[in-house]
Design a protein around this motif. Structure first.
Motif, PDB file in Angstrom:
ATOM      1  N   GLY A   1      11.491  -6.201   4.131  1.00  0.00           N
ATOM      2  CA  GLY A   1      11.741  -5.014   4.900  1.00  0.00           C
ATOM      3  C   GLY A   1      10.579  -4.303   5.682  1.00  0.00           C
ATOM      4  N   ALA A   2       9.384  -4.748   5.678  1.00  0.00           N
ATOM      5  CA  ALA A   2       8.150  -4.446   6.524  1.00  0.00           C
ATOM      6  C   ALA A   2       8.520  -4.664   7.897  1.00  0.00           C
ATOM      7  N   THR A   3       8.017  -3.620   8.747  1.00  0.00           N
ATOM      8  CA  THR A   3       7.932  -3.696   9.994  1.00  0.00           C
ATOM      9  C   THR A   3       7.053  -4.525  10.599  1.00  0.00           C
ATOM     10  N   ARG A   4       6.988  -4.672  11.816  1.00  0.00           N
ATOM     11  CA  ARG A   4       5.893  -5.723  12.277  1.00  0.00           C
ATOM     12  C   ARG A   4       4.447  -4.971  12.101  1.00  0.00           C
ATOM     13  N   TRP A   5       4.599  -3.817  12.473  1.00  0.00           N
ATOM     14  CA  TRP A   5       3.275  -3.263  12.447  1.00  0.00           C
ATOM     15  C   TRP A   5       2.743  -3.049  10.988  1.00  0.00           C
ATOM     16  N   GLN A   6       3.699  -2.839   9.927  1.00  0.00           N
ATOM     17  CA  GLN A   6       3.270  -2.883   8.719  1.00  0.00           C
ATOM     18  C   GLN A   6       2.876  -4.185   8.153  1.00  0.00           C
ATOM     19  N   THR A   7       3.597  -5.366   8.598  1.00  0.00           N
ATOM     20  CA  THR A   7       3.041  -6.524   8.302  1.00  0.00           C
ATOM     21  C   THR A   7       1.465  -6.850   8.837  1.00  0.00           C
ATOM     22  N   PHE A   8       1.388  -6.331  10.025  1.00  0.00           N
ATOM     23  CA  PHE A   8       0.112  -6.694  10.714  1.00  0.00           C
ATOM     24  C   PHE A   8      -0.847  -6.067   9.935  1.00  0.00           C
ATOM     25  N   ARG A   9      -0.597  -4.515   9.770  1.00  0.00           N
ATOM     26  CA  ARG A   9      -1.441  -3.773   9.115  1.00  0.00           C
ATOM     27  C   ARG A   9      -1.651  -3.787   7.706  1.00  0.00           C
ATOM     28  N   LYS A  10      -0.891  -3.987   6.691  1.00  0.00           N
ATOM     29  CA  LYS A  10      -1.027  -4.196   5.256  1.00  0.00           C
ATOM     30  C   LYS A  10      -1.030  -5.788   4.870  1.00  0.00           C
ATOM     31  N   ILE A  11      -0.606  -6.757   5.514  1.00  0.00           N
ATOM     32  CA  ILE A  11      -0.705  -7.904   5.142  1.00  0.00           C
ATOM     33  C   ILE A  11      -1.808  -8.902   5.877  1.00  0.00           C
ATOM     34  N   LEU A  12      -1.624  -8.827   7.149  1.00  0.00           N
ATOM     35  CA  LEU A  12      -2.631  -9.713   7.931  1.00  0.00           C
ATOM     36  C   LEU A  12      -4.059  -9.041   7.935  1.00  0.00           C
ATOM     37  N   LEU A  13      -4.230  -7.828   8.558  1.00  0.00           N
ATOM     38  CA  LEU A  13      -5.537  -7.329   8.696  1.00  0.00           C
ATOM     39  C   LEU A  13      -6.400  -7.294   7.555  1.00  0.00           C
ATOM     40  N   PRO A  14      -6.100  -6.949   6.214  1.00  0.00           N
ATOM     41  CA  PRO A  14      -6.868  -6.965   5.219  1.00  0.00           C
ATOM     42  C   PRO A  14      -7.542  -8.353   4.875  1.00  0.00           C
ATOM     43  N   HIS A  15      -6.803  -9.334   5.487  1.00  0.00           N
ATOM     44  CA  HIS A  15      -7.180 -10.952   5.096  1.00  0.00           C
ATOM     45  C   HIS A  15      -8.238 -10.997   6.302  1.00  0.00           C
ATOM     46  N   LEU A  16      -8.038 -10.469   7.527  1.00  0.00           N
ATOM     47  CA  LEU A  16      -8.650 -11.017   8.540  1.00  0.00           C
ATOM     48  C   LEU A  16      -9.969  -9.991   8.773  1.00  0.00           C
ATOM     49  N   PHE A  17     -10.009  -8.649   8.137  1.00  0.00           N
ATOM     50  CA  PHE A  17     -10.731  -7.751   8.299  1.00  0.00           C
ATOM     51  C   PHE A  17     -12.393  -8.355   8.279  1.00  0.00           C
ATOM     52  N   PRO A  18     -12.655  -9.189   7.004  1.00  0.00           N
ATOM     53  CA  PRO A  18     -13.877  -9.604   6.899  1.00  0.00           C
ATOM     54  C   PRO A  18     -14.511 -10.562   8.130  1.00  0.00           C
TER      55      PRO A  18
ATOM     56  N   VAL B   1     -20.835  -2.731   4.079  1.00  0.00           N
ATOM     57  CA  VAL B   1     -19.126  -2.468   4.395  1.00  0.00           C
ATOM     58  C   VAL B   1     -18.423  -3.605   4.032  1.00  0.00           C
ATOM     59  N   GLN B   2     -18.659  -4.529   4.431  1.00  0.00           N
ATOM     60  CA  GLN B   2     -17.898  -5.818   4.274  1.00  0.00           C
ATOM     61  C   GLN B   2     -17.648  -6.082   2.706  1.00  0.00           C
ATOM     62  N   GLU B   3     -18.737  -6.016   1.966  1.00  0.00           N
ATOM     63  CA  GLU B   3     -18.597  -5.921   0.595  1.00  0.00           C
ATOM     64  C   GLU B   3     -17.547  -5.142  -0.065  1.00  0.00           C
ATOM     65  N   TRP B   4     -17.948  -3.962   0.477  1.00  0.00           N
ATOM     66  CA  TRP B   4     -17.285  -2.698  -0.203  1.00  0.00           C
ATOM     67  C   TRP B   4     -15.592  -2.955   0.070  1.00  0.00           C
ATOM     68  N   GLN B   5     -15.371  -3.411   1.473  1.00  0.00           N
ATOM     69  CA  GLN B   5     -13.979  -3.574   1.759  1.00  0.00           C
ATOM     70  C   GLN B   5     -13.385  -4.626   0.837  1.00  0.00           C
ATOM     71  N   GLN B   6     -14.229  -5.959   0.679  1.00  0.00           N
ATOM     72  CA  GLN B   6     -13.522  -6.967   0.173  1.00  0.00           C
ATOM     73  C   GLN B   6     -13.046  -6.603  -1.466  1.00  0.00           C
ATOM     74  N   LYS B   7     -13.964  -5.687  -2.063  1.00  0.00           N
ATOM     75  CA  LYS B   7     -13.707  -5.233  -3.417  1.00  0.00           C
ATOM     76  C   LYS B   7     -12.689  -4.281  -3.393  1.00  0.00           C
ATOM     77  N   GLU B   8     -12.231  -3.570  -2.205  1.00  0.00           N
ATOM     78  CA  GLU B   8     -10.877  -2.537  -2.064  1.00  0.00           C
ATOM     79  C   GLU B   8      -9.895  -3.234  -2.156  1.00  0.00           C
ATOM     80  N   TYR B   9      -9.745  -4.416  -1.283  1.00  0.00           N
ATOM     81  CA  TYR B   9      -8.459  -5.227  -1.330  1.00  0.00           C
ATOM     82  C   TYR B   9      -8.106  -6.415  -2.384  1.00  0.00           C
ATOM     83  N   ARG B  10      -9.330  -6.597  -3.350  1.00  0.00           N
ATOM     84  CA  ARG B  10      -8.890  -7.879  -4.028  1.00  0.00           C
ATOM     85  C   ARG B  10      -8.538  -7.174  -5.453  1.00  0.00           C
TER      86      ARG B  10
END
Lengths: 277, 338
Positions: free
Chosen positions: A180-197, A268-277
């Motif tokens: 039930g995720a919207t397109r934006w939610q899919t991008f924002r919550k699923i894809l972006l965290p993977h791609l952000f680093p 920043v990158q290291e911190w971000q990775q910790k946040e999401y894993r």
């Protein structure tokens, strides 16, 4: 202690040897040549050093170099993400061709790119003629510098995002959609965290490259003191006065700022990775 | 062109070597090489001069000669030599660059007195190149500082030619008004009209001729003729101001290197050759002003009468001019500060 424990846990042997090589090569390739900048500035003494790196023209050039590189890196981040997305997720004729095009800015001597831009955007040039009619000035302005840096930094972003994106399975997106995720939610919550680093790394590389870029920028910048002089040009100008120490001083400050920015971004990158894993 | 004759010579040389017999001949006569490190616009000039000198030298000594040329921004070339490029002779855009080489003890400080005419076998001056028909009616130095006139000249910090341009403008005003303050204001007004400062003289030429920026280009006289030749007389014309600077691009032997290579005699002969009538004619044909009166007369049509002042007359010498005007914090920096 932790050092040794880690070594024992590793299945493949040879940490000592490979670490030794790593340190040796990093020293030979990076640290030793760059330390010359440092040693060149030592005979200068403190006061002339401060004087050289805080001259108004030099300060203006630092501001210009860092701000244009930042703008270009941000832009590359957005467009690079989109390009990588298209190249990974879709099949279409001519894809191989497009994919190869991405690398061209790597392969081209940057001076060639500079000349192309200068010709294209000149008042009698192909694009410049129209732009002049609309009173938009690209050549000989900071905007022109950003345009050149966008070109130079583009492959860094695409090439760092591509492999990561390939690994993100499409099923995850589908699963999100089913839940039930919207397109934006899919991008924002699923894809972006993977791609952000990867996005951050790519943009950082583009940014770092932009700060030091000389060849392509010099043809389109206009090089007016206080307005469109980039930091690397200040270094060249000092060398042309046979002022090796002054040139090294400007370079050293450039190097220190760049290095601390890279460190910061890594953190920043290291911190971000910790946040999401 | 350049590669062309180098290739020809190497091919001939290798043919001779391959035929087996003349190994001894080549050894008896010997072959020698000379490296001439020069600045950008002299490429065509030295191609002709070298060909002529190679013939001359062969006739005189029987020795086969190869002359390598290296061209680039004058300051960069000087730096390359300081950093170890083993030039036998240097032929640069201004004396200050050779002074810098002498500071690192590669040649004596009095180098400029060793050859006639301040060690400058050819001279040039600074002229204006304008678009065909001269739409902005530019004829004098005062015309180029008028508001609304866009002037193209490279950055004096990075270009030797640009320094001559700057000094020509300054010298004109100082001689005309007798005041250094007025000269400074004049130069300041001039650079207000400059929309882009390329790093080298060739870069400015491209900006003006190919990219269509600016109403007037300040250029070496020889470069101005080259622009007309390359881009067409129907597009540009040369305007010679009534007064300009005598630009003296000097030549010198790099003593340390010729001693090391054993080429001192050859290098001396090469530079002296530039003063011979034959070489002076080549100089004139390449739009540099020859020192030799006969050659100058022969090609007088190419060189309109301009009242030329020397750098020393107005600025003392190159070291002083460099320090006052172009070094960091100098006048050029000041005119850009708000």
């Amino acid at each position: 202690m932790e050092f040794f424990q880690r070594k024992r846990r590793n299945i493949l042997p040879g940490f000592g040897l490979s670490m030794g090589y790593t340190v040796f090569y990093l020293s030979a390739i990076v640290i030793v040549p760059l330390s010359m900048i440092f040693f060149n500035t030592i005979p200068m003494g403190w006061e002339p050093f401060i004087h050289a790196v805080t001259a108004p023209r030099v300060l203006a050039s630092y501001r210009l170099s860092f701000s244009t590189a930042l703008f270009a890196a941000l832009f590359d981040g957005g467009v690079g993400l989109l390009t990588a997305w298209v190249l990974v997720r879709y099949q279409f004729p001519g894809k191989q061709f497009l994919d190869a095009l991405v690398d061209l800015p790597f392969a081209l001597p940057t001076a060639v790119a500079g000349i192309c831009f200068a010709t294209l955007y000149s008042p009698v040039g192909w694009l410049g003629e129209t732009l002049t009619k609309w009173n938009i000035e690209i050549i000989n302005t900071p905007t022109g510098i950003v345009v050149a840096l966008i070109f130079i930094g583009f492959p860094f972003v695409v090439r760092t995002i591509q492999p990561v994106l390939e690994e993100v399975e499409q099923e995850i997106e589908e699963a999100a959609q089913c839940l039930g995720a919207t397109r934006w939610q899919t991008f924002r919550k699923i894809l972006l965290p993977h791609l952000f680093p990867a996005l951050l790394t790519g943009s950082t590389l583009a940014f770092a490259r932009g700060i030091g870029e000389y060849g392509s920028v010099i043809f389109i910048a206009g090089n007016l003191p206080m307005k469109t002089e980039i930091a690397p040009l200040m270094i060249m100008a000092k060398l042309d006065q046979f002022d090796y120490a002054g040139a090294s001083a400007v370079a050293l400050v450039l190097l220190l700022i760049s290095f601390s920015m890279l460190l910061l971004l890594n953190a920043v990158q290291e911190w971000q990775q910790k946040e999401y894993r | 062109m350049n590669l062309g004759w180098i290739k020809k010579i190497t091919i001939t040389a290798s043919l001779i070597a391959a035929s087996g017999l003349p190994g001894t001949i080549a050894e008896a006569a010997g072959t020698a090489t000379l490296l001439n490190v020069s600045y950008d616009p002299t490429r065509e000039l030295y191609q002709s001069e070298n060909a002529a000198f190679i013939q001359h030298w062969q006739k005189q000594t029987g020795q086969t000669l190869r002359i390598d040329q290296s061209h680039g921004g004058s300051g960069k070339q000087a730096r390359a030599i300081i950093d170890g490029l083993e030039a036998d002779v240097v032929t640069l855009a201004l004396a200050y660059d050779i002074d810098a080489i002498s500071d690192s003890k590669l040649l004596p400080a009095n180098w400029q007195t060793r050859l006639p005419n301040n060690s400058t076998p050819y001279t040039s001056t600074i002229v204006f190149v304008v678009r065909k028909g001269n739409p902005k009616h530019i004829t004098t130095w005062d015309d180029i500082v008028k508001p609304g006139v866009s002037v193209i000249t490279p950055n004096p910090k990075t270009s030797g030619g640009a320094r001559w341009n700057y000094l020509a403008a300054w010298g004109y005003k100082q001689k005309q008004s007798g005041s250094a303050v007025q000269a400074k204001n004049f130069v300041k007004a001039l650079y207000k009209n400059v929309p882009v400062l390329d790093t080298g003289a060739r870069g400015s030429t491209m900006t003006f001729a190919q990219r269509g920026l600016g109403d007037v280009l300040l250029a070496w006289e020889n470069e101005a003729h080259l622009i007309l030749k390359e881009f067409g007389k129907d597009k540009f014309e040369i305007v010679s101001p009534a007064i300009s600077i005598l630009a003296e691009p000097p030549v010198a032997i790099v003593d340390k290197n010729v001693t090391k290579h054993g080429t001192r005699k050859l290098a001396e002969a090469y530079l002296n050759f530039l003063y011979t009538p034959q070489a002076q004619d080549i100089i004139a044909r390449n739009s540099y002003r020859p020192r030799n009166a006969a050659s100058l007369k022969k090609y007088a049509a190419n060189f309109p009468k301009i009242k030329l002042f020397t750098l020393n007359e107005v600025f003392g010498n190159w070291r002083t001019a460099q320090k006052t005007h172009f070094n960091d914090g100098g006048v050029f920096d000041q005119i850009y500060l708000p």
